[in-house]
Design a protein around this motif. Structure first.
Motif, PDB file in Angstrom:
ATOM      1  N   LEU A  62       4.835  10.870   2.982  1.00 48.66           N
ATOM      2  CA  LEU A  62       4.489   9.220   2.810  1.00 48.66           C
ATOM      3  C   LEU A  62       5.335   8.809   1.681  1.00 48.66           C
ATOM      4  CD1 LEU A  62       3.154   6.677   3.684  1.00 48.66           C
ATOM      5  CD2 LEU A  62       0.967   7.598   2.187  1.00 48.66           C
ATOM      6  N   ALA A  63       5.387   9.517   0.764  1.00 46.72           N
ATOM      7  CA  ALA A  63       6.276   9.157  -0.441  1.00 46.72           C
ATOM      8  C   ALA A  63       7.633   8.946  -0.080  1.00 46.72           C
ATOM      9  CB  ALA A  63       6.405   9.962  -1.454  1.00 46.72           C
ATOM     10  N   TYR A  64       8.341   9.778   0.896  1.00 51.91           N
ATOM     11  CA  TYR A  64       9.478   9.694   1.268  1.00 51.91           C
ATOM     12  C   TYR A  64       9.861   8.474   2.509  1.00 51.91           C
ATOM     13  CZ  TYR A  64      13.252  10.701   4.823  1.00 51.91           C
ATOM     14  OH  TYR A  64      14.469  10.172   5.964  1.00 51.91           O
ATOM     15  N   LEU A  65       8.687   8.242   3.195  1.00 50.15           N
ATOM     16  CA  LEU A  65       8.881   6.917   4.197  1.00 50.15           C
ATOM     17  C   LEU A  65       8.816   5.738   3.334  1.00 50.15           C
ATOM     18  CD1 LEU A  65       6.378   8.226   6.854  1.00 50.15           C
ATOM     19  CD2 LEU A  65       8.810   8.084   7.018  1.00 50.15           C
ATOM     20  N   LEU A  66       7.999   5.603   2.276  1.00 49.56           N
ATOM     21  CA  LEU A  66       7.981   4.560   1.506  1.00 49.56           C
ATOM     22  C   LEU A  66       9.347   4.160   0.796  1.00 49.56           C
ATOM     23  CD1 LEU A  66       4.337   5.002  -0.204  1.00 49.56           C
ATOM     24  CD2 LEU A  66       4.965   3.421   1.633  1.00 49.56           C
ATOM     25  N   ASP A  72      10.666   0.815   8.587  1.00 50.96           N
ATOM     26  CA  ASP A  72       9.446  -0.128   8.698  1.00 50.96           C
ATOM     27  C   ASP A  72       8.315   0.502   8.983  1.00 50.96           C
ATOM     28  OD1 ASP A  72       8.257  -2.541   8.881  1.00 50.96           O
ATOM     29  OD2 ASP A  72       9.097  -3.278  10.503  1.00 50.96           O
ATOM     30  N   LEU A  73       7.420   0.845   7.944  1.00 52.46           N
ATOM     31  CA  LEU A  73       6.195   1.418   8.119  1.00 52.46           C
ATOM     32  C   LEU A  73       5.147   0.579   8.692  1.00 52.46           C
ATOM     33  CD1 LEU A  73       4.799   3.951   8.218  1.00 52.46           C
ATOM     34  CD2 LEU A  73       4.464   3.862   5.721  1.00 52.46           C
ATOM     35  N   LEU A  74       4.770   0.683   9.892  1.00 53.98           N
ATOM     36  CA  LEU A  74       3.810  -0.428  10.331  1.00 53.98           C
ATOM     37  C   LEU A  74       2.375  -0.363   9.927  1.00 53.98           C
ATOM     38  CD1 LEU A  74       5.350  -1.114  14.023  1.00 53.98           C
ATOM     39  CD2 LEU A  74       6.000  -2.488  11.748  1.00 53.98           C
ATOM     40  N   GLY A  75       1.939   0.959   9.783  1.00 50.90           N
ATOM     41  CA  GLY A  75       0.689   1.424   9.268  1.00 50.90           C
ATOM     42  C   GLY A  75       0.628   2.754   9.535  1.00 50.90           C
ATOM     43  N   ILE A  76      -0.699   3.336   8.817  1.00 57.08           N
ATOM     44  CA  ILE A  76      -0.975   4.578   8.751  1.00 57.08           C
ATOM     45  C   ILE A  76      -2.319   4.772   9.329  1.00 57.08           C
ATOM     46  CG2 ILE A  76      -1.533   6.519   7.083  1.00 57.08           C
ATOM     47  CD1 ILE A  76       0.053   4.904   4.978  1.00 57.08           C
ATOM     48  N   THR A  77      -2.433   5.991  10.065  1.00 61.03           N
ATOM     49  CA  THR A  77      -4.073   6.237  10.667  1.00 61.03           C
ATOM     50  C   THR A  77      -4.131   7.857  10.099  1.00 61.03           C
ATOM     51  OG1 THR A  77      -2.899   6.792  12.745  1.00 61.03           O
ATOM     52  CG2 THR A  77      -3.923   4.872  12.794  1.00 61.03           C
ATOM     53  N   THR A  78      -5.415   8.043   9.721  1.00 61.84           N
ATOM     54  CA  THR A  78      -5.740   9.238   9.287  1.00 61.84           C
ATOM     55  C   THR A  78      -6.421  10.138  10.178  1.00 61.84           C
ATOM     56  OG1 THR A  78      -7.685   8.568   8.290  1.00 61.84           O
ATOM     57  CG2 THR A  78      -5.723   8.533   6.917  1.00 61.84           C
ATOM     58  N   ALA A  90      -3.996   8.020   0.961  1.00 59.55           N
ATOM     59  CA  ALA A  90      -3.188   7.269   1.161  1.00 59.55           C
ATOM     60  C   ALA A  90      -2.843   6.154   0.462  1.00 59.55           C
ATOM     61  CB  ALA A  90      -3.052   7.148   2.855  1.00 59.55           C
ATOM     62  N   SER A  91      -4.062   5.283   0.496  1.00 63.07           N
ATOM     63  CA  SER A  91      -4.233   3.726  -0.427  1.00 63.07           C
ATOM     64  C   SER A  91      -3.647   4.107  -2.012  1.00 63.07           C
ATOM     65  CB  SER A  91      -5.480   3.398  -0.497  1.00 63.07           C
ATOM     66  OG  SER A  91      -5.559   2.355  -1.302  1.00 63.07           O
ATOM     67  N   ILE A 104      -4.238   0.613   6.412  1.00 64.45           N
ATOM     68  CA  ILE A 104      -4.453   2.007   6.708  1.00 64.45           C
ATOM     69  C   ILE A 104      -5.683   2.058   7.645  1.00 64.45           C
ATOM     70  CG2 ILE A 104      -5.232   4.141   5.434  1.00 64.45           C
ATOM     71  CD1 ILE A 104      -3.813   3.025   3.019  1.00 64.45           C
ATOM     72  N   TYR A 105      -5.854   2.833   8.685  1.00 68.09           N
ATOM     73  CA  TYR A 105      -7.123   3.101   9.570  1.00 68.09           C
ATOM     74  C   TYR A 105      -7.577   4.314   9.523  1.00 68.09           C
ATOM     75  CZ  TYR A 105      -6.018  -1.650  11.189  1.00 68.09           C
ATOM     76  OH  TYR A 105      -6.092  -3.257  11.367  1.00 68.09           O
ATOM     77  N   PRO A 106      -8.722   4.775   9.158  1.00 65.82           N
ATOM     78  CA  PRO A 106      -9.555   6.110   9.262  1.00 65.82           C
ATOM     79  C   PRO A 106      -9.488   6.412  10.845  1.00 65.82           C
ATOM     80  CG  PRO A 106     -10.725   4.696   7.489  1.00 65.82           C
ATOM     81  CD  PRO A 106      -9.820   3.828   8.160  1.00 65.82           C
ATOM     82  N   GLY A 107      -9.247   7.318  11.043  1.00 63.29           N
ATOM     83  CA  GLY A 107      -9.201   7.842  12.377  1.00 63.29           C
ATOM     84  C   GLY A 107     -10.185   8.812  12.771  1.00 63.29           C
ATOM     85  N   VAL A 108     -10.211   9.583  13.967  1.00 63.82           N
ATOM     86  CA  VAL A 108     -11.103  10.447  14.300  1.00 63.82           C
ATOM     87  C   VAL A 108     -11.263  11.811  13.718  1.00 63.82           C
ATOM     88  CG1 VAL A 108     -11.983  11.922  16.323  1.00 63.82           C
ATOM     89  CG2 VAL A 108     -10.635   9.384  16.708  1.00 63.82           C
TER      90      VAL A 108
END
Length: 336
Positions: A62-66, A72-78, A90-91, A104-108
Motif C-alpha cells: 500500500l505504501a508503494y501504491l501511494l 490512481d488508487l480508486l479504493g481499498i477493500t479488506t 489501512a486508514s 476503504i471498505y471492510p469486506g468478507v
C-alpha cells in the motif's frame, strides 16, 4: 498465523514428495517468456483487495501504491478475519501519507466453504500509535467494487493480495464484471512447487479460500497476471538493511508496523509489493502464458495450482524476477 509460519508448519513444504503428476515448467524457456514494458504517460486506475494486518508485505504494498505517481488508487477493500480492524490499519497508513481521499471498505471475513485460517490481524497491536478512522461502510465492499468497475469499463486493474473471497463473490453477484476488468493481478500460487529451494505445493492466499481461488481463476477475465510465492520469496531484505532503508517518509510508519523494531520479525519478504510493481514495470519479472486450474477435491491439497503452458492462455505467470531491478524501482518510487 503468518504466511511464513504456514509454509513451515502446515506440512505443505514437503521434502521428497513426488511431483511426477504435476506439470513443472521449464521456467526460462526462451521465447515463451514475455517481457512487455508497461506503457507510461497515463495513470492506472486500480482497486486493491488486501488482507493487510497479517503479514507486513500488504502494508509495504500500500505504501508503494501511494507513492506510485502512475497509480490512481480508486479504493481499498479488506478481506479475511477482522476485516474492520484491517480497514483501520489501512486508514492509519493513508492518514500518515496524507491520503484521506481514498475510500476503504471492510469486506468478507469468512471463507466460502472452508474453516477460517486467518482469524486475526496481528498488526493491530501497533495501531494505537497512529490516527485512523474507526467507522467504515460495512457490508458494502462487493457493491463498491462492482460499481467502480462498471463506472470505468475496461479501465480498472484489480489487485488481489489476500484470500480471494471478495473477488469471487464480486464475480458471482455480477458475472459481467470479469470481462469489464482491464486486468486482474494476483499475488498467489506456487507455480514451480518450490519455496526457498524446498518442495512446496500450495500458497497461503490460495489455501485460505481455495473455492474462491478456483472461482476467480475460472472467471472469464481476459488477462490474469499471477506472481507466486516461488518468485516473491526471491525479493527479501534483512533486518539491518530494512532499518537502514526504511528511515524516511511513509516507510517510517511501515517500519513501526513491521515488527522489526521489537524483534517480532527479522526480515521482510516483498510478496505483495512485487505483484503491484509489475503493473507499472512488467519487465521486473519473467512471464509465461498458459492456463491455471485450482485443486478443490483433495483436502490436503486444497488451493494447489495446476499450470499448463499455452501461448493462447489467459494467464500470465511469473517464473523469475530481476531482484536488482525490483529494489531499484521500489525505492526510487518511494523516495523519488
Amino acid at each position: 498465523m503468518y504466511r511464513r509460519d504456514f509454509i513451515k508448519n502446515s506440512g505443505l513444504a514437503v521434502a521428497g514428495m513426488g511431483l511426477s503428476g504435476l506439470a513443472v515448467p521449464n521456467v526460462f524457456a526462451g521465447n515463451e517468456i514475455q517481457k512487455q514494458s508497461q506503457q507510461s504517460g497515463h495513470k492506472e486506475k486500480l482497486l486493491m483487495d488486501t488482507d493487510i494486518g497479517s503479514d507486513i508485505d500488504d502494508t509495504v504494498c500500500l505504501a508503494y501504491l501511494l507513492c506510485q505517481k502512475q497509480c490512481d488508487l480508486l479504493g481499498i477493500t479488506t478481506v479475511s478475519g477482522e476485516s474492520v480492524v484491517r480497514a483501520k490499519l489501512a486508514s492509519a497508513l493513508l492518514k500518515a501519507a496524507g491520503r484521506d481521499d481514498i475510500p476503504i471498505y471492510p469486506g468478507v471475513e469468512q471463507p466460502l466453504l472452508t474453516p477460517q485460517k486467518q482469524p486475526v490481524a496481528h498488526q493491530v497491536k501497533y495501531l494505537s500509535k497512529y490516527p485512523h478512522e474507526t467507522k467504515f461502510p460495512e457490508g458494502q465492499a462487493i457493491e463498491f467494487m462492482r460499481r467502480t468497475i462498471r463506472e470505468n469499463p475496461h479501465e480498472v486493474t484489480l489487485l488481489g493480495v489476500g484470500s480471494m473471497t471478495n473477488i469471487a463473490l464480486l464475480f458471482a453477484v455480477d458475472p459481467e464484471i470479469p470481462v469489464l476488468l482491464k486486468r486482474l493481478v494476483l499475488m498467489g500460487g506456487a507455480f514451480t512447487y518450490r519455496y526457498k529451494g524446498e518442495p512446496c505445493l500450495t500458497e497461503w492466499n490460495a489455501r485460505c479460500d481455495p473455492y474462491a481461488t478456483a472461482m476467480v481463476y475460472n472467471a472469464p477475465v481476459k488477462n490474469i497476471i499471477s506472481v507466486g510465492l516461488d518468485v516473491t520469496t526471491e525479493v527479501v531484505l534483512e533486518k539491518d538493511e530494512i532499518i537502514k532503508r526504511f528511515n524516511t517518509g511513509i516507510l517510517k510508519t511501515v517500519l513501526d508496523f513491521s515488527g522489526i523494531l521489537d524483534n517480532t520479525r527479522k526480515e521482510i519478504v516483498f510478496h505483495d509489493p512485487l505483484a503491484a510493481a509489475v503493473i507499472f514495470k512488467k519487465e521486473i519479472c519473467d512471464f509465461k502464458r498458459g492456463n491455471v486450474e485450482i485443486e478443490i477435491e483433495s483436502k490436503r491439497l486444497e488451493g494447489l495450482n495446476y499450470w499448463q503452458a499455452d501461448e493462447k492462455g489467459k494467464n500470465e505467470v511469473a517464473f523469475g524476477v530481476n531482484k536488482e531491478m525490483y529494489f531499484e524501482h521500489f525505492f526510487s518510487t518511494i523516495n523519488p
